[in-house]
Motif scaffolding. Structure first.
Motif: not given
Lengths: 231, 231
Positions: B36-58
């Motif tokens: 997905r955008a930004p940089h859709a199609g580019a190779l990048a490190l695995p990552g994404g948004f923190v989800r406050p409803t799921e994650d107990s910390g970073t």
């Protein structure tokens, strides 16, 4: 074209600073009385929200916090770690990017607002949020890094003798340092220069006065070996 | 009583992971094609948004990211640093808490989704955001930490000989390691145990097979001295 708005979850993003100095009573950490909720009236680490319109990054936010809340300009400042989770701040899921800073002992008229209170790190009052754990990790980092770097010089005033600097290392490390290996290590680190013609002490064994070379004032010099108690 | 809502500025809070392994071609980093955008199609490190409803910390968010995007469960995972600023992500002022993880080389059927691409760290494609700088800092940390800790064992399979482990250290450090000091340091680190009766190699000089003690599998053992090229 600006990027379309992102519907990202709301996470509070703050910065906290562990500001340390060294007095005859050992390492001290700067605490401030909080002037607003949560924990209004409690002593806590200097910190606050990142301001996207002002700050160029969290390091810049930490430097701003120190300027605004302690009157300090550009001391040695380094990122410690980021603390996060749903429970550390009652206002919601939060991230705090924590920095630590080291300064020489300040005279009362050195510009620090009266609100700054220095507390010995081994006798801290109860601290709000996860600030006690943050201080613990900052101390562990400073002690570990002092084993193999010039970090403790940032706790010294501008000019010092090697015996004075050795006392600073010993106070940070919490153990005696062998004098011969200390002088060898300072040679290896290569960040000191003698103040030509300046000595202090008795006529028989005056001690040379040193200062940190210009190039190392905001930086660290790293050794390949640990310093204390092992040679 | 819940705390009143906070009008905090909107800051994007993400997590990125530098996932490293070691093959005959050296250290490799896991990259994923962005869907997905930004940089859709580019190779990048695995990552994404923190989800406050799921994650107990970073850290928990980083472990979730690895599970969802690479199929990996609980590898050795440690916080590197936090990267931030107004310009690193076109969607707005952002903070990325970055972790690094080390895993043994994986066979294609080890559960990693086909989307994971391993790239040698010294021949990376252009990376979006500040991911090139993030990889650079992760490598510096892994190399520095390998000098005085058991970190490289996380790149080995379950069982290995000391000559195999020495090759892993040398590949990470990028330099030869003296055999005598290597064996002494492994003794000091104390995190290995021999597989009784298991050896490999010729009849004349069979090599003992070792594994990491249970207590050290998610942890590091730290040495007081650096390892390579200095004794």
């Amino acid at each position: 074209m600006p990027h379309p708005p992102v519907h990202s979850p709301t996470i509070l993003c703050t910065v906290d600073v562990v500001l340390l100095t060294l007095t005859a009573d050992g390492l001290q950490v700067a605490l401030l009385v909080r002037d607003r909720a949560p924990h209004a009236g409690a002593l806590a680490l200097p910190g606050g929200f990142v301001r996207p319109t002002e700050d160029s990054g969290t390091r810049d936010a930490a430097a701003r916090m120190l300027r605004e809340k302690t009157g300090l300009h550009s001391p040695y400042l380094e990122q410690l770690a980021t603390f996060s989770g749903p429970d550390r701040d009652p206002r919601g899921w939060s991230v705090s990017v924590v920095y630590y800073a080291l300064v020489p002992p300040m005279a009362p008229d050195d510009g620090a607002p009266a609100a700054v209170e220095w507390h010995p790190v081994d006798r801290l009052p109860p601290l709000p949020f996860d600030h006690a754990e943050i201080v613990r990790q900052a101390l562990a980092r400073v002690r570990s890094k002092s084993q193999y770097s010039s970090l403790p010089v940032h706790l010294c005033g501008e000019r010092f003798t090697l015996p004075q600097l050795k006392l600073v290392y010993e106070a940070v490390l919490g153990e005696r340092v062998n004098q011969v290996s200390f002088r060898r290590r300072m040679d290896e680190l290569g960040m000191l220069e003698p103040m030509v013609g300046e000595t202090v002490g008795g006529a028989h064994r005056p001690a040379q006065v040193w200062r940190v070379k210009e190039a190392f004032r905001g930086e660290l010099s790293l050794s390949e070996r640990v310093l204390a108690g092992r040679d």
